[in-house]
Scaffold this motif. Structure first.
Motif, PDB file in Angstrom:
ATOM      1  N   LEU A 184      -2.213  -0.107  -5.051  1.00  0.00           N
ATOM      2  CA  LEU A 184      -1.990  -1.857  -5.005  1.00  0.00           C
ATOM      3  C   LEU A 184      -1.028  -1.800  -3.964  1.00  0.00           C
ATOM      4  CD1 LEU A 184      -1.052  -1.421  -9.155  1.00  0.00           C
ATOM      5  CD2 LEU A 184      -3.458  -2.017  -7.511  1.00  0.00           C
ATOM      6  N   CYS A 185      -1.722  -3.166  -3.173  1.00  0.00           N
ATOM      7  CA  CYS A 185      -0.921  -2.838  -1.451  1.00  0.00           C
ATOM      8  C   CYS A 185      -0.123  -4.125  -2.211  1.00  0.00           C
ATOM      9  CB  CYS A 185      -2.171  -3.543  -0.564  1.00  0.00           C
ATOM     10  SG  CYS A 185      -2.486  -1.393  -0.223  1.00  0.00           S
ATOM     11  N   GLU A 186       1.033  -4.239  -1.656  1.00  0.00           N
ATOM     12  CA  GLU A 186       2.187  -5.123  -1.771  1.00  0.00           C
ATOM     13  C   GLU A 186       2.055  -5.832  -0.746  1.00  0.00           C
ATOM     14  OE1 GLU A 186       3.727  -7.943  -2.645  1.00  0.00           O
ATOM     15  OE2 GLU A 186       5.500  -7.024  -2.184  1.00  0.00           O
ATOM     16  N   THR A 187       0.870  -6.441   0.067  1.00  0.00           N
ATOM     17  CA  THR A 187       0.887  -7.136   1.688  1.00  0.00           C
ATOM     18  C   THR A 187       1.367  -7.727   2.599  1.00  0.00           C
ATOM     19  OG1 THR A 187      -1.268  -6.395   1.331  1.00  0.00           O
ATOM     20  CG2 THR A 187      -1.027  -7.492   3.096  1.00  0.00           C
ATOM     21  N   ILE A 213       0.422   2.507  -4.179  1.00  0.00           N
ATOM     22  CA  ILE A 213       0.879   1.508  -3.843  1.00  0.00           C
ATOM     23  C   ILE A 213       1.126   1.637  -2.677  1.00  0.00           C
ATOM     24  CG2 ILE A 213       3.863   3.043  -4.100  1.00  0.00           C
ATOM     25  CD1 ILE A 213       3.518  -0.761  -4.849  1.00  0.00           C
ATOM     26  N   HIS A 214       1.309   0.507  -2.109  1.00  0.00           N
ATOM     27  CA  HIS A 214       1.525   0.348  -0.831  1.00  0.00           C
ATOM     28  C   HIS A 214       2.171  -1.085  -0.502  1.00  0.00           C
ATOM     29  CE1 HIS A 214      -0.298   0.154   3.768  1.00  0.00           C
ATOM     30  NE2 HIS A 214       0.620  -1.489   3.436  1.00  0.00           N
ATOM     31  N   ALA A 215       3.989  -0.399   0.031  1.00  0.00           N
ATOM     32  CA  ALA A 215       4.665  -1.786   0.071  1.00  0.00           C
ATOM     33  C   ALA A 215       5.054  -1.738   0.944  1.00  0.00           C
ATOM     34  CB  ALA A 215       5.570  -1.299  -0.682  1.00  0.00           C
ATOM     35  N   HIS A 216       5.420  -3.364   1.568  1.00  0.00           N
ATOM     36  CA  HIS A 216       6.612  -3.582   2.647  1.00  0.00           C
ATOM     37  C   HIS A 216       7.908  -3.825   2.130  1.00  0.00           C
ATOM     38  CE1 HIS A 216       3.256  -3.758   5.887  1.00  0.00           C
ATOM     39  NE2 HIS A 216       2.411  -3.573   4.965  1.00  0.00           N
ATOM     40  N   CYS A 221      13.302  -4.860  -0.047  1.00  0.00           N
ATOM     41  CA  CYS A 221      12.915  -3.544  -1.054  1.00  0.00           C
ATOM     42  C   CYS A 221      11.651  -2.438  -1.049  1.00  0.00           C
ATOM     43  CB  CYS A 221      12.663  -4.692  -2.600  1.00  0.00           C
ATOM     44  SG  CYS A 221      14.368  -5.900  -3.199  1.00  0.00           S
ATOM     45  N   GLY A 222      11.196  -2.669  -0.204  1.00  0.00           N
ATOM     46  CA  GLY A 222      10.245  -1.691   0.496  1.00  0.00           C
ATOM     47  C   GLY A 222      10.467   0.205  -0.754  1.00  0.00           C
ATOM     48  N   VAL A 223      11.686  -0.099  -0.556  1.00  0.00           N
ATOM     49  CA  VAL A 223      11.841   1.487  -1.010  1.00  0.00           C
ATOM     50  C   VAL A 223      12.035   0.851  -2.522  1.00  0.00           C
ATOM     51  CG1 VAL A 223      13.473   3.564  -1.317  1.00  0.00           C
ATOM     52  CG2 VAL A 223      12.234   2.702   0.920  1.00  0.00           C
ATOM     53  N   ALA A 224      12.297   0.365  -2.438  1.00  0.00           N
ATOM     54  CA  ALA A 224      12.734   0.235  -4.195  1.00  0.00           C
ATOM     55  C   ALA A 224      11.447  -0.233  -4.747  1.00  0.00           C
ATOM     56  CB  ALA A 224      14.277  -1.076  -4.300  1.00  0.00           C
ATOM     57  N   ASN A 225      10.644  -1.253  -4.067  1.00  0.00           N
ATOM     58  CA  ASN A 225       9.552  -1.548  -4.598  1.00  0.00           C
ATOM     59  C   ASN A 225       8.405  -0.094  -4.832  1.00  0.00           C
ATOM     60  OD1 ASN A 225      10.242  -3.871  -4.941  1.00  0.00           O
ATOM     61  ND2 ASN A 225       9.170  -4.545  -2.997  1.00  0.00           N
ATOM     62  N   SER A 226       8.603   0.569  -3.848  1.00  0.00           N
ATOM     63  CA  SER A 226       8.295   1.655  -3.815  1.00  0.00           C
ATOM     64  C   SER A 226       8.351   2.769  -5.111  1.00  0.00           C
ATOM     65  CB  SER A 226       7.694   2.742  -3.175  1.00  0.00           C
ATOM     66  OG  SER A 226       7.168   1.634  -1.386  1.00  0.00           O
ATOM     67  N   LEU A 227       9.088   3.305  -5.452  1.00  0.00           N
ATOM     68  CA  LEU A 227       9.655   4.049  -6.618  1.00  0.00           C
ATOM     69  C   LEU A 227       9.437   3.219  -7.641  1.00  0.00           C
ATOM     70  CD1 LEU A 227      13.429   4.618  -5.228  1.00  0.00           C
ATOM     71  CD2 LEU A 227      11.527   6.652  -5.025  1.00  0.00           C
ATOM     72  N   ARG A 247       6.077  -6.482  10.995  1.00  0.00           N
ATOM     73  CA  ARG A 247       7.764  -8.029  10.423  1.00  0.00           C
ATOM     74  C   ARG A 247       8.772  -6.857  10.328  1.00  0.00           C
ATOM     75  NH1 ARG A 247       3.130  -8.810   7.536  1.00  0.00           N
ATOM     76  NH2 ARG A 247       4.684  -8.375   5.154  1.00  0.00           N
ATOM     77  N   CYS A 248       8.979  -6.569   9.125  1.00  0.00           N
ATOM     78  CA  CYS A 248      10.411  -6.012   8.230  1.00  0.00           C
ATOM     79  C   CYS A 248       9.975  -4.722   8.640  1.00  0.00           C
ATOM     80  CB  CYS A 248      10.802  -6.259   7.343  1.00  0.00           C
ATOM     81  SG  CYS A 248      10.807  -8.659   7.440  1.00  0.00           S
ATOM     82  N   GLY A 249       8.813  -4.547   8.397  1.00  0.00           N
ATOM     83  CA  GLY A 249       8.560  -2.524   8.402  1.00  0.00           C
ATOM     84  C   GLY A 249       7.478  -2.766   6.808  1.00  0.00           C
ATOM     85  N   ASN A 250       7.444  -1.269   7.008  1.00  0.00           N
ATOM     86  CA  ASN A 250       6.907  -0.667   6.121  1.00  0.00           C
ATOM     87  C   ASN A 250       7.157   0.174   4.904  1.00  0.00           C
ATOM     88  OD1 ASN A 250       4.231  -1.193   7.826  1.00  0.00           O
ATOM     89  ND2 ASN A 250       3.209   0.610   6.026  1.00  0.00           N
TER      90      ASN A 250
END
Ligand SMILES: [Zn+2]
Length: 554
Positions: A184-187, A213-216, A221-227, A247-250
Motif C-alpha cells: 500500500l503506497c502513500e505516494t 507499506i511504502h511511505a513518503h 511522518c514517513g517513519v511513523a506511518n511505516s510503523l 521532495r521530503c524523502g522516502n
C-alpha cells in the motif's frame, strides 16, 4: 516496548530497500553504476530482504546495473526490478516495459499500478474495468515467466479515501494475478499515522493477504506511518537509507529498522546486523555525496551526544540515565561534547572516551584552556580530535610527532593558464627536516598535499588518511576585533572519522591549525608513536631536504 523471551522467535518484517530507485530521485543525487553496485553490496551484507535496483525500462544505466548485478552472489537480498503495469488496451506480452522487466532477469519484479479512480479516469484515461485487467494480466504475465511479483498500489490511501471498494478491487486483481505481497503506497506522503494504521487494518481484515507499506515523508511522518502500517498488519516495509527520496524523502529505513527491532520486538534483519546500521547510513551518505545528518535518530553522529553539565554528571553515574537505548546496539557511540558550557565531568568523560590518562588537575586546566580558546573563536563541540590533542599535549611524556616550522601558500593565475595553487611546508620530524612543495586545487589542498608528502617517508600511515570535508565559517568581529575565520576539517582513516578545528583572522592559518591537528590525531589514532618509515631507519643527520616539486594535484 513489547518484550519477548529471548528464545521465542520474533515476528518478521521484510525490509525492502529502494535507495537505488526511489531514493535516487532526491535532488542532487546522481549515482554512477559503480556507486549503485557498492551500495547494493553493502545492503546485501547488511541483510535487507529486497534491493530494488532500478527501473530497467526507463534508462540504460539501470539495465546495466541488472546485467552486472546478475553475476554477483547475493547472500541475503533478492534483487528486484521496478516497472509499471501494461498499457491500456494492449497485451502484456507485447508491452515494452514488462519486457524490460524480464530482461533484467531478477528473481523478483515490482509492478506499480493505479488504485485511485481519479488517476484511472483522469490521468491514464481508461476505464475502471480495463485498469483491473492491466493489473491482473501484468502480474500474471510476470508470474508465468517465473518471477516473484511484488505489487505496489500507487496512491493507495488517497484512492481508498475516494472509493474504498474500487481500491480493494485493484488489490484483488493483483492477488488473482499471483502477487506475493500487496504494498500500500502513500505516494503523495500526505497521511498521518492513525489513519494509515486504520486503513491497513481494514485491508488486512478484508483480504487476508501479505501486505506492505511504502511511505513518503511529506508530513514528517514517513517513519511513523511505516510503523503504524506494521501495527495495522503490514509485514513488508519499503523505504530508503537516510530517507533519501523525492521532495521530503522516502520513509527512512535507518530509523524504521531500529524502531522495529528495539521498540516493537520485530525481526527485520538477520541477528547481529542491527549494529551495522549507523555505519551503513554514513556509507550511503558518503557515496551519495550528501552530508550525513548528525541529528538523525539512532544513526546520527549526535544521536547520543551529551553537552549539558547535568546530563554528563548523571551519565557518569549511570549510563542509561539520559539515553533511550544503548548506542552500541545500532553501532553508534555515546559522546560527550566538550565546550565552554562544560563542567570538569565532561572533560573527564571525554578523556575516558578517548582512552587518555590525564594528570591530577589536568581536567580543570584543560577546561580553562577550552574556555579561553572558545573565546578566541574556536569551537570544540564538533572537533573532538582537537579536544583530544589539547589533553594529549598536556599529558606527561607526550612529544609531538612532527612540528611545522614554516609554510607558505600561493595562488594565482598567469596569462593563458588555469588558476594554480602551490603549498610549501618545512616540517621537523625528530632530528630531520623535510621541505616539500605540492600543487592543489586551492591553497588548503596544496598545503595538505605538501604536509602529507613531507610526512609520508617517516609516517606511512598518513597515506591512509584523507580530508572528508572542509567547512569555513566567518565569525563576526566584535568591537575592536577583526572577523575570525573558523575552519572545521573532517578526516577519515582506517580507524574511522575525526574532526578538528582551527581559528584565526587568517583563513590559511586557521586551516593549517586544523590540518596539523587532523594529521597528528590521525597518526595517534593509528597507534603511531614514533617515526616508522624507511627514512627513519636511515637515521640521517639533520639536513634540509631539497624541495621536491610534485606535479600531482590533490
Ligand atoms: Zn515512492
Amino acid at each position: 516496548m513489547e518484550s519477548s523471551s529471548p528464545s521465542a522467535p520474533r515476528p518478521a518484517v521484510e525490509v525492502y530497500d529502494t535507495t537505488l530507485r526511489d531514493g535516487s530521485q532526491r535532488e542532487g543525487i546522481s549515482y554512477t553504476l559503480d556507486d549503485k553496485l557498492r551500495i547494493a553490496d553493502r545492503l546485501d551484507a547488511f541483510g535487507v530482504s529486497y534491493i530494488e535496483g532500478g527501473w530497467p525500462g526507463s534508462n540504460p544505466k539501470d539495465m546495466e546495473f541488472f546485467e552486472r548485478g546478475r553475476a554477483r552472489g547475493w547472500k541475503h537480498a533478492k534483487l528486484t526490478a521496478f516497472g509499471m503495469t501494461r498499457r491500456a488496451n494492449s497485451r502484456a506480452e507485447d508491452d515494452k516495459n514488462l519486457q524490460a522487466l524480464l530482461l533484467a532477469e531478477t528473481p523478483a519484479c515490482t509492478v506499480v499500478g493505479k488504485t485511485s479512480v481519479l488517476h484511472v479516469t483522469e490521468v491514464v484515461r481508461t476505464t475502471l474495468e480495463e485498469n483491473l485487467k492491466m493489473i491482473e494480466e501484468s502480474v500474471a504475465f510476470l508470474r508465468s515467466k517465473g518471477r516473484e511479483v511484488i505489487y505496489d498500489a500507487e496512491h493507495f490511501f488517497d484512492g481508498y479515501a475516494l472509493n474504498p471498494a474500487y481500491a480493494l478491487d485493484t488489490l484483488r486483481a493483483a492477488q488473482r494475478g499471483g502477487a506475493r505481497v500487496l504494498v500500500l503506497c502513500e505516494t503523495n506522503g500526505g497521511g498521518l499515522p492513525w489513519d494509515i494504521q486504520a486503513v491497513v487494518s481494514k485491508v488486512a481484515a478484508e483480504l487476508q493477504h501479505p501486505l506492505g507499506i511504502h511511505a513518503h515523508d511529506d508530513t514528517g511522518c514517513g517513519v511513523a506511518n511505516s510503523l503504524a502500517a506494521v501495527l495495522g498488519g503490514a509485514r513488508h516495509v519499503q523505504g530508503t537509507i537516510n530517507g533519501f527520496g523525492e521532495r521530503c524523502g522516502n520513509a527512512n529505513l535507518s530509523v524504521i529498522i531500529p524502531n522495529l527491532e528495539l521498540k516493537l520486538g520485530f525481526q527485520a534483519l538477520p541477528s547481529g546486523k542491527l549494529s551495522e546500521v549507523a555505519e551503513l547510513s554514513r556509507f550511503v551518505a558518503d557515496v551519495a555525496n550528501v552530508t550525513h545528518d548528525a541529528h538523525m535518530a539512532y544513526v546520527g553522529r549526535s544521536a547520543f551526544a551529551h553537552k549539558g553539565g547535568i546530563h554528563v554528571a548523571a551519565m557518569r553515574r549511570h549510563a542509561d540515565s539520559y539515553q533511550h537505548v544503548a548506542p552500541e546496539t545500532v553501532g553508534n557511540v555515546m559522546r560527550v561534547v566538550v565546550s565552554e558550557l562544560s563542567g570538569r565531568g565532561s572533560v573527564l568523560s571525554k578523556a575516558e572516551e578517548l582512552g587518555l590518562k590525564i594528570g591530577e588537575g589536568a581536567d580543570l586546566e584543560t577546561l580553562n584552556e577550552i574556555k579561553a580558546a572558545e573565546a578566541r573563536g574556536l569551537s570544540f563541540e564538533s572537533a573532538e580530535a582537537s579536544v583530544a590533542l589539547l589533553m594529549l599535549r598536556r599529558a606527561p611524556g607526550y612529544t609531538a610527532l612532527f612540528e611545522v616550522l614554516d609554510y607558505e601558500a600561493q595562488v594565482g593565475k598567469r596569462q593563458g593558464t588555469e588558476m594554480y595553487a602551490e603549498g610549501i611546508v618545512k616540517v621537523r620530524v625528530g632530528t630531520q627536516v623535510f621541505h616539500t612543495v605540492a600543487d592543489g586545487n586551492g591553497p588548503v589542498s596544496a598545503l595538505d598535499a605538501a604536509l602529507r608528502k613531507a610526512l609520508a617517508p617517516m609516517y606511512p600511515a598518513v597515506e591512509h588518511m584523507r580530508l572528508a570535508d572542509y567547512k569555513v565559517r566567518i565569525l563576526d568581529g566584535t568591537e575592536g576585533t577583526s572577523a575570525i575565520t573558523r575552519v572545521l576539517i573532517d578526516s577519515r582513516g582506517e580507524q574511522g572519522d575525526w574532526s578538528t578545528v582551527g581559528a584565526s583572522p587568517n583563513i590559511i592559518e586557521a586551516s593549517m591549525h586544523a590540518l596539523v591537528d587532523s594529521i597528528e590525531y590521525g597518526l595517534v589514532k593509528a597507534g603511531v608513536t614514533h617515526a616508522t618509515g624507511p627514512a627513519s631507519a636511515r637515521a640521517q643527520a639533520s639536513k634540509p631536504a631539497a624541495a621536491a616539486r610534485s606535479g600531482s594535484s590533490n
